[in-house]
Scaffold this motif. Structure first.
Motif, PDB file in Angstrom:
ATOM      1  N   GLU A  28       0.663  -1.149  -0.187  1.00 14.07           N
ATOM      2  CA  GLU A  28      -0.212   0.113   0.341  1.00 14.07           C
ATOM      3  C   GLU A  28       0.746   1.299  -0.078  1.00 14.07           C
ATOM      4  OE1 GLU A  28      -3.334   0.906  -0.171  1.00 14.07           O
ATOM      5  OE2 GLU A  28      -3.578   2.452   0.785  1.00 14.07           O
ATOM      6  N   LEU A  29       1.766   0.898   0.817  1.00 11.39           N
ATOM      7  CA  LEU A  29       2.999   2.470   0.647  1.00 11.39           C
ATOM      8  C   LEU A  29       3.273   2.467  -0.247  1.00 11.39           C
ATOM      9  CD1 LEU A  29       4.197   4.561   2.782  1.00 11.39           C
ATOM     10  CD2 LEU A  29       5.921   2.958   3.290  1.00 11.39           C
ATOM     11  N   THR A  30       4.394   1.623  -1.139  1.00 11.74           N
ATOM     12  CA  THR A  30       4.656   1.874  -2.134  1.00 11.74           C
ATOM     13  C   THR A  30       3.845   2.276  -3.167  1.00 11.74           C
ATOM     14  OG1 THR A  30       4.636  -0.370  -2.908  1.00 11.74           O
ATOM     15  CG2 THR A  30       6.528  -0.397  -1.868  1.00 11.74           C
ATOM     16  N   ARG A  31       2.337   2.153  -2.754  1.00 10.48           N
ATOM     17  CA  ARG A  31       1.616   2.161  -4.462  1.00 10.48           C
ATOM     18  C   ARG A  31       1.446   3.952  -3.554  1.00 10.48           C
ATOM     19  NH1 ARG A  31      -3.268   3.549  -4.794  1.00 10.48           N
ATOM     20  NH2 ARG A  31      -3.570   3.244  -2.451  1.00 10.48           N
ATOM     21  N   ARG A  32       1.472   4.314  -2.466  1.00  8.98           N
ATOM     22  CA  ARG A  32       1.138   5.951  -2.208  1.00  8.98           C
ATOM     23  C   ARG A  32       2.466   6.637  -2.340  1.00  8.98           C
ATOM     24  NH1 ARG A  32       0.157   5.070   4.107  1.00  8.98           N
ATOM     25  NH2 ARG A  32       0.496   7.750   3.777  1.00  8.98           N
ATOM     26  N   ILE A  33       3.171   6.136  -1.847  1.00  9.44           N
ATOM     27  CA  ILE A  33       4.375   6.689  -2.487  1.00  9.44           C
ATOM     28  C   ILE A  33       5.001   6.755  -4.451  1.00  9.44           C
ATOM     29  CG2 ILE A  33       7.451   6.633  -3.193  1.00  9.44           C
ATOM     30  CD1 ILE A  33       7.396   5.284  -0.025  1.00  9.44           C
ATOM     31  N   GLU A  34       4.587   6.390  -5.490  1.00  7.84           N
ATOM     32  CA  GLU A  34       4.510   6.403  -6.447  1.00  7.84           C
ATOM     33  C   GLU A  34       2.890   6.806  -7.006  1.00  7.84           C
ATOM     34  OE1 GLU A  34       3.232   2.967  -8.795  1.00  7.84           O
ATOM     35  OE2 GLU A  34       3.982   3.651 -10.444  1.00  7.84           O
ATOM     36  N   GLN A  35       1.875   7.174  -6.826  1.00  9.60           N
ATOM     37  CA  GLN A  35       1.410   8.237  -6.502  1.00  9.60           C
ATOM     38  C   GLN A  35       1.856   9.996  -6.780  1.00  9.60           C
ATOM     39  OE1 GLN A  35      -1.953   7.610  -4.459  1.00  9.60           O
ATOM     40  NE2 GLN A  35      -3.321   6.572  -5.978  1.00  9.60           N
ATOM     41  N   PHE A  36       2.084  10.021  -5.210  1.00  8.19           N
ATOM     42  CA  PHE A  36       3.156  11.180  -4.916  1.00  8.19           C
ATOM     43  C   PHE A  36       3.966  11.159  -5.538  1.00  8.19           C
ATOM     44  CE2 PHE A  36       6.244  13.277  -2.215  1.00  8.19           C
ATOM     45  CZ  PHE A  36       5.435  13.828  -1.152  1.00  8.19           C
ATOM     46  N   LEU A  37       4.373  11.130  -6.028  1.00  5.41           N
ATOM     47  CA  LEU A  37       6.343  11.634  -6.709  1.00  5.41           C
ATOM     48  C   LEU A  37       5.714  11.377  -7.924  1.00  5.41           C
ATOM     49  CD1 LEU A  37       8.355   8.471  -6.722  1.00  5.41           C
ATOM     50  CD2 LEU A  37       8.561  10.826  -5.676  1.00  5.41           C
ATOM     51  N   ALA A  38       4.400  11.066  -8.624  1.00  2.00           N
ATOM     52  CA  ALA A  38       4.292  11.128  -9.681  1.00  2.00           C
ATOM     53  C   ALA A  38       2.787  13.072  -9.690  1.00  2.00           C
ATOM     54  CB  ALA A  38       2.939  10.156 -10.534  1.00  2.00           C
ATOM     55  N   ARG A  39       2.248  12.658  -8.543  1.00  2.00           N
ATOM     56  CA  ARG A  39       1.622  14.332  -8.405  1.00  2.00           C
ATOM     57  C   ARG A  39       2.577  15.475  -7.684  1.00  2.00           C
ATOM     58  NH1 ARG A  39      -2.746  14.482  -3.935  1.00  2.00           N
ATOM     59  NH2 ARG A  39      -1.559  15.647  -3.493  1.00  2.00           N
TER      60      ARG A  39
END
Lengths: 124, 262
Positions: free
Chosen positions: B143-154
């Protein structure tokens, strides 16, 4: 906490509105001089007034006097935010019963300090 | 100017000469000659007066032409310089207002983006701390990696947007150049008008001398009327640090108010 911002320049009203929002005061209304401000104050449930001095129609000092003369409004805290910086004028505002006086150009910090000081006094 | 002085000197020497001749002829009892001399004196004075009035009229006319104030003049379709200056200053007001609003619009667009990035980074950093302390299970980590990925893109996206806004804020300051030019031109006009008015006043004072007119001082009540009442407001103080009766900064205001018991 409902605050009325009175200034004839819309940009200044906007700056003050933004600064107030940053300080956590989101419920604000605007008026461009004393003539429009006074009926708003009389009919609305405002808790605090921020006003400029030099405005067409009714000036801030006259608005302050009108507020102090109104039985229901006379206890309302008033902060003057103005470019008027003559000693005589500051004394005049103090005698008219202003609660705080900020000279333009001002910083967010100064505005915050003065507002906090006013509320400390009012609540204390 | 030199001609002015010489005509005035001529008048004065004629006055002196005729006056002494007048005394002489009166002492001699020659009334006819005395009257003749008085007429001569009057003529000299009138000539000087007409001359000065003529010049004053010409100057006035020039001033009117220069300022293009007379609507009957052929180039009245061009606005007068004063009206033009007023329009220019209005332009400055509009330009500065537009720039201020544009800048505030962009700041209002940018600040939520920055706040969001900062809040999200803080939450992620807390969760990342939990992961590093091995307090997170495999599902939590996914879940954390998914959020980090989203965060980086955003962050990349919002960063680009904020940087674009900052650039636009920079561009919105171009009014300074334009308004600066306009204000300089208006200042120049005001200086010109002042020196022309001064000239007119000097001319008029020469007419006064020939006509023997004296102007009284402005009376006290008029003076008092001219002084602005402080209640009407004066606007920003330009040289606050050099004036004694002006608070030059917020600290001065605070000191003054605290001396009054605030």
């Amino acid at each position: 906490m409902k605050i009325l911002i009175v200034d004839d320049f819309s940009t200044m009203r906007r700056i003050i509105k933004n600064l107030l929002r940053d300080l956590g005061f989101t419920n604000t209304a605007e008026a461009d001089d004393g003539v429009t401000a006074l009926p708003m104050l009389q009919s609305g449930s405002f808790d605090f007034l921020v006003t400029d001095w030099n405005m067409p129609g009714m000036s801030g000092i006259d608005l302050l006097r009108a507020v102090r003369a109104d039985e229901r409004l006379k206890g309302m805290p008033v902060l003057m935010v103005t470019a008027e910086a003559k000693r005589d004028q500051i004394i005049e505002a103090a005698q008219a019963g202003v609660n705080g006086y900020v000279v333009k150009p001002f910083t967010a910090q100064v505005l915050k300090e003065k507002i906090e000081k006013i509320f400390e006094r009012v609540n204390g | 100017m030199e001609y002015q002085d010489s005509s005035k000197a001529g008048f004065e020497s004629a006055l002196k000469l005729n006056a002494s001749q007048l005394v002489d002829s009166l002492e001699k009892g020659d009334i006819g000659e005395a009257v003749q001399l008085i007429n001569e004196l009057n003529k000299t004075r009138d000539r000087g007066l007409f001359h000065e009035v003529g010049k004053l009229t010409r100057e006035l006319h020039n001033a009117i032409v220069n300022f293009k104030l007379d609507p009957r003049l052929p180039h009245a379709s061009e606005v007068s310089q004063i009206a033009d200056a007023t329009e220019r200053l209005n332009y400055v007001v509009t330009m500065t207002e537009k720039a201020a609003n544009r800048t505030m619009d962009l700041v209002e667009l940018s600040s939520p983006l920055v706040t969001q990035v900062s809040t999200e980074a803080q939450t992620l950093s807390e969760d990342w701390g939990r992961f590093m302390r091995r307090e997170m299970d495999a599902d939590g980590f996914r879940e954390l990696t998914r959020r980090i990925e989203q965060f980086l893109a955003r962050t990349a996206q919002d960063g680009a947007a904020v940087s674009g806004h900052l650039n636009d804020i920079l561009l919105a300051q171009d009014y300074q150049d334009l308004t600066g030019q306009v204000i300089k031109r208006v200042t120049q006009l005001v200086t010109e008008v002042e020196s022309n008015l001064l000239n007119l006043m000097l001319m008029a004072s020469r007419v006064d001398r020939f006509a023997g007119i004296e102007h009284g001082e402005i009376s006290g009540s008029e003076k008092a009327h001219k002084e602005k009442s402080a209640s009407h407001g004066e606007g920003p103080q330009i040289h606050a640090d050099k004036l004694d009766d002006v608070a030059s900064c917020q600290d001065d205001v605070d000191d003054l108010l605290s001396s009054l018991g605030f």
